[in-house]
Design a protein around this motif. Structure first.
Motif, PDB file in Angstrom:
ATOM      1  N   LEU A 148      19.090  60.801  48.351  1.00  0.00           N
ATOM      2  CA  LEU A 148      20.430  60.652  48.898  1.00  0.00           C
ATOM      3  C   LEU A 148      21.387  60.377  47.753  1.00  0.00           C
ATOM      4  N   GLN A 149      22.619  60.825  47.888  1.00  0.00           N
ATOM      5  CA  GLN A 149      23.623  60.584  46.852  1.00  0.00           C
ATOM      6  C   GLN A 149      24.820  59.910  47.494  1.00  0.00           C
ATOM      7  N   LEU A 150      25.212  58.779  46.901  1.00  0.00           N
ATOM      8  CA  LEU A 150      26.331  58.007  47.429  1.00  0.00           C
ATOM      9  C   LEU A 150      27.396  57.874  46.357  1.00  0.00           C
ATOM     10  N   LYS A 151      28.611  58.338  46.664  1.00  0.00           N
ATOM     11  CA  LYS A 151      29.754  58.169  45.769  1.00  0.00           C
ATOM     12  C   LYS A 151      30.528  56.952  46.243  1.00  0.00           C
ATOM     13  N   ILE A 152      30.735  56.027  45.342  1.00  0.00           N
ATOM     14  CA  ILE A 152      31.471  54.811  45.681  1.00  0.00           C
ATOM     15  C   ILE A 152      32.829  54.875  44.991  1.00  0.00           C
ATOM     16  N   ASN A 153      33.890  54.901  45.789  1.00  0.00           N
ATOM     17  CA  ASN A 153      35.246  54.937  45.253  1.00  0.00           C
ATOM     18  C   ASN A 153      35.709  53.492  45.047  1.00  0.00           C
ATOM     19  N   LEU A 154      35.974  53.128  43.791  1.00  0.00           N
ATOM     20  CA  LEU A 154      36.333  51.753  43.467  1.00  0.00           C
ATOM     21  C   LEU A 154      37.843  51.506  43.464  1.00  0.00           C
ATOM     22  N   THR A 155      38.628  52.487  43.858  1.00  0.00           N
ATOM     23  CA  THR A 155      40.087  52.364  43.820  1.00  0.00           C
ATOM     24  C   THR A 155      40.573  51.115  44.548  1.00  0.00           C
ATOM     25  N   ASP A 156      40.046  50.832  45.726  1.00  0.00           N
ATOM     26  CA  ASP A 156      40.508  49.696  46.529  1.00  0.00           C
ATOM     27  C   ASP A 156      40.007  48.351  46.012  1.00  0.00           C
ATOM     28  N   PHE A 157      39.095  48.359  45.045  1.00  0.00           N
ATOM     29  CA  PHE A 157      38.524  47.113  44.532  1.00  0.00           C
ATOM     30  C   PHE A 157      39.124  46.699  43.188  1.00  0.00           C
ATOM     31  N   LEU A 158      39.712  47.636  42.450  1.00  0.00           N
ATOM     32  CA  LEU A 158      40.226  47.364  41.104  1.00  0.00           C
ATOM     33  C   LEU A 158      41.748  47.267  41.148  1.00  0.00           C
ATOM     34  N   LEU A 159      42.259  46.234  41.806  1.00  0.00           N
ATOM     35  CA  LEU A 159      43.694  46.142  42.072  1.00  0.00           C
ATOM     36  C   LEU A 159      44.442  45.236  41.105  1.00  0.00           C
ATOM     37  N   GLN A 160      43.744  44.414  40.338  1.00  0.00           N
ATOM     38  CA  GLN A 160      44.416  43.466  39.458  1.00  0.00           C
ATOM     39  C   GLN A 160      44.127  43.806  37.997  1.00  0.00           C
ATOM     40  N   GLU A 161      44.731  43.046  37.090  1.00  0.00           N
ATOM     41  CA  GLU A 161      44.507  43.239  35.651  1.00  0.00           C
ATOM     42  C   GLU A 161      43.054  42.985  35.270  1.00  0.00           C
ATOM     43  N   LYS A 162      42.470  41.996  35.933  1.00  0.00           N
ATOM     44  CA  LYS A 162      41.060  41.680  35.704  1.00  0.00           C
ATOM     45  C   LYS A 162      40.533  41.006  36.952  1.00  0.00           C
ATOM     46  N   GLY A 163      39.214  40.976  37.079  1.00  0.00           N
ATOM     47  CA  GLY A 163      38.654  40.328  38.253  1.00  0.00           C
ATOM     48  C   GLY A 163      37.173  40.613  38.401  1.00  0.00           C
ATOM     49  N   GLU A 164      36.648  40.180  39.534  1.00  0.00           N
ATOM     50  CA  GLU A 164      35.246  40.407  39.860  1.00  0.00           C
ATOM     51  C   GLU A 164      35.173  41.147  41.193  1.00  0.00           C
ATOM     52  N   VAL A 165      34.208  42.042  41.275  1.00  0.00           N
ATOM     53  CA  VAL A 165      34.020  42.839  42.491  1.00  0.00           C
ATOM     54  C   VAL A 165      32.607  42.608  42.997  1.00  0.00           C
ATOM     55  N   LYS A 166      32.479  42.417  44.306  1.00  0.00           N
ATOM     56  CA  LYS A 166      31.164  42.322  44.944  1.00  0.00           C
ATOM     57  C   LYS A 166      31.108  43.322  46.081  1.00  0.00           C
TER      58      LYS A 166
END
Length: 133
Positions: free
Chosen positions: A51-69
């Motif tokens: 299976l192939q899953l594309k994860i779009n991170l656009t909605d998670f990388l909204l600030q200058e820096k940060g952490e994503v879970k």
């Protein structure tokens, strides 16, 4: 009469929506392992290809820096879209994808040296002086 079975499946991950100036501080996983439950016939169809899953991170990388879970719930929801309706996800490993990021900006600026460059008396310049960083 068919019975439900479990099957271990590899999911190949790819990531999109990462701006050019964004630096991901950790290496992102390239695969997930999931355990699926369904009838044997459905699982056989899934077993032929990864299976192939594309994860779009656009909605998670909204600030200058940060952490994503990306939690199990987020992953489960995105994976379920790839599967037949009768197939249930029993387990996902790793359970979450977490990383930190920061933005890095660059700019080309002209540099001019404020100095007089000369050679020793026994040498002579035959072309203009060039400095390459």
């Amino acid at each position: 009469m068919s019975s439900s079975r479990d099957m271990n499946v590899k999911v190949v991950l790819s990531y999109t929506g990462i701006p050019e100036e964004t630096i991901i501080d950790e290496e992102l996983p390239t695969t997930l392992r999931i355990i699926l439950r369904d009838e044997g016939k459905q699982l056989r169809q899934l077993s032929h290809n990864d299976l192939q899953l594309k994860i779009n991170l656009t909605d998670f990388l909204l600030q200058e820096k940060g952490e994503v879970k990306l939690t199990t719930d987020i992953l489960r929801h995105r994976l379920q879209d790839l599967l037949p309706g009768s197939t249930h996800i029993q387990q996902i490993a790793p359970e979450e994808i977490s990383f930190s990021y920061h933005n890095q900006y660059s700019k080309r600026v002209p540099v001019r040296i404020q100095s007089h460059i000369s050679t020793a008396p026994q040498y002579q310049l035959i072309d203009s002086t060039r400095i390459t960083p």
